[in-house]
Design an enzyme around this catalytic site. Structure first.
Site, PDB file in Angstrom:
ATOM      1  N   GLY A  24     101.743  78.704  64.806  1.00 33.97           N
ATOM      2  CA  GLY A  24     103.103  79.216  65.121  1.00 33.97           C
ATOM      3  C   GLY A  24     104.065  78.380  65.554  1.00 33.97           C
ATOM      4  O   GLY A  24     103.822  77.111  65.509  1.00 33.97           O
ATOM      5  N   CYS A  25     105.040  78.710  65.997  1.00 31.85           N
ATOM      6  CA  CYS A  25     106.307  77.910  66.396  1.00 31.85           C
ATOM      7  C   CYS A  25     106.142  76.968  67.316  1.00 31.85           C
ATOM      8  O   CYS A  25     106.797  75.986  67.312  1.00 31.85           O
ATOM      9  CB  CYS A  25     107.537  78.908  66.687  1.00 31.85           C
ATOM     10  SG  CYS A  25     107.843  80.025  65.421  1.00 31.85           S
ATOM     11  N   ASN A  26     105.161  77.104  68.323  1.00 35.23           N
ATOM     12  CA  ASN A  26     104.898  76.198  69.431  1.00 35.23           C
ATOM     13  C   ASN A  26     104.085  75.002  68.771  1.00 35.23           C
ATOM     14  O   ASN A  26     103.901  74.018  69.528  1.00 35.23           O
ATOM     15  CB  ASN A  26     104.073  76.811  70.516  1.00 35.23           C
ATOM     16  CG  ASN A  26     103.004  77.514  70.129  1.00 35.23           C
ATOM     17  OD1 ASN A  26     102.950  78.728  69.619  1.00 35.23           O
ATOM     18  ND2 ASN A  26     101.718  76.891  70.057  1.00 35.23           N
TER      19      ASN A  26
END
Length: 377
Positions: free
Chosen positions: A145-147
């Site tokens: 994901g975004c991390n």
């Protein structure tokens, strides 16, 4: 939590960053009108998102409805592959060009994506597409994901530190258009109003003791900021707050964002930053630059309030959200590129990089520019 203290061994540096997006950009109203969305709740969600435009790969019109054709999961995966390779190659070529490097200089390639699943992954496909050395080491981070951009940067930094003078590349490839479900639910509308397509490449190399080796890219040392430390925080009680899972009703994978995500992230931002700075001698007030993931208007506001930052501190985070939407794992690199282009970084400046995503997880890194690093970038 990550241990305190600075990274040991050869100091790796961020040499440069380049980005790429698909050719077509749409305003939020463009998307609403293309899909014939009239529900005032959904239209309000789109137009009040602090996003003006996004680069998307929207399918051709369906003659029966006049709106974009509904894509199967197989077609979405093909879009993920084709658009991802196109954007990834463009970003990596631009990064190498900025460095004055060639594909033969790349010793390691780590690719990051959460918008589809491929085996073999983007790393092997891009090595073949660009003609990188067959001996190039590689890895793929999929589904974090975004991390994930900072998770991957940790691994790239480790490889670079173990191979001083060798060029390592992290490439974030996010074709978010390949992860959309279109229906009349607010769950889907939240996701569909937020994400855009983009890729970003970052080049990393560790200094060699006593100067650069023959064949090393660029001058010996000094190109860009030193990567000093990483710190992570997992929030297990919010494990289901952000997830990408199978939607039986749609016959596709679908992304879900809990409405409390901004508050979960904001409430924990101070703890992870304090852990990042612990043992470094750097106080929060010493940090001159902040690069935070463009997770959405409420996420940005929550981080800003909880860390006591200003709109100016997060100007690049805000402007990337405005111009591109949430670009998932590569968002922070788009902001980093804007910081470099702004030309305000000074010798001795510290910068905190922060990403957040499923887990729920907050990832951080601390970097510092020296005199040569400022001149180079």
């Amino acid at each position: 939590m990550a241990p305190t203290g600075l990274l040991a061994g050869a100091k790796a540096r961020i040499l440069d960053v380049a980005t790429a997006t698909p050719p077509h950009s749409y305003s939020q109203t463009d998307v609403l009108d293309l899909y014939g969305i009239t529900d005032p709740r959904i239209r309000s969600l789109f137009t009040n998102s602090a996003i003006e435009r996004r680069n998307l790969t929207i399918p051709p019109a369906d003659p029966a409805t006049g709106g974009p054709r509904t894509e199967t999961q197989g077609e979405l995966l093909a879009k993920h592959r084709e658009s991802g390779i196109s954007m990834g190659v463009e970003a990596l070529e631009a990064c190498l060009k900025r460095l004055g490097a060639s594909v033969d200089d790349v010793g390691y390639l780590m690719c990051v994506t959460s918008t589809g699943f491929l085996t073999p992954g983007f790393s092997a496909r891009i090595i073949r597409e660009m003609g990188l050395p067959r001996t190039c080491s590689r890895a793929d981070i999929v589904g974090m994901g975004c991390n994930a951009g900072l998770n991957a940067l940790t691994g790239v930094t480790g490889w670079a530190s173990a191979h001083p003078g060798r060029l390592a590349i992290m490439l974030c490839v996010e074709a978010c258009s390949a992860a959309y479900v279109f229906d009349d639910t607010m769950r889907s509308a939240v996701v569909n109003s937020l994400f855009g397509d983009g890729a970003a490449a970052v080049a990393v190399r560790a200094d060699e003791q006593g100067g650069g080796a023959e064949g090393a890219v660029g001058s010996a040392g000094g190109e860009g900021p030193q990567i000093l430390k990483f710190s992570s925080l997992l929030i297990p009680e919010a494990l289901d707050a952000m997830r990408y899972d199978w939607d039986d009703a749609q016959g596709k994978f679908s992304f879900f964002l809990d409405r409390d995500v901004p508050y979960v992230v904001g409430a924990n931002a101070e703890q992870v930053v304090d852990t990042l700075l612990a043992g470094t001698g750097v106080r929060r007030t010493d940090v001159a630059q902040w690069i935070v993931h463009s997770g959405g208007k409420k996420v940005i506001d929550s981080v800003m309030v909880n860390l006591g930052l200003t709109r100016h501190d997060l100007r690049h985070t805000v402007s990337v959200l405005r111009d591109h939407g949430n670009l998932s794992s590569g968002s922070f690199l788009f902001s980093y590129r804007r910081l470099l282009d702004e030309g305000v970084v000074r010798p001795g400046d510290y910068c905190v990089l922060m990403t957040m995503g499923p887990g729920s997880t907050i990832e951080t890194a601390l970097v510092r520019w020296d005199m040569d690093g400022c001149e180079r970038q």
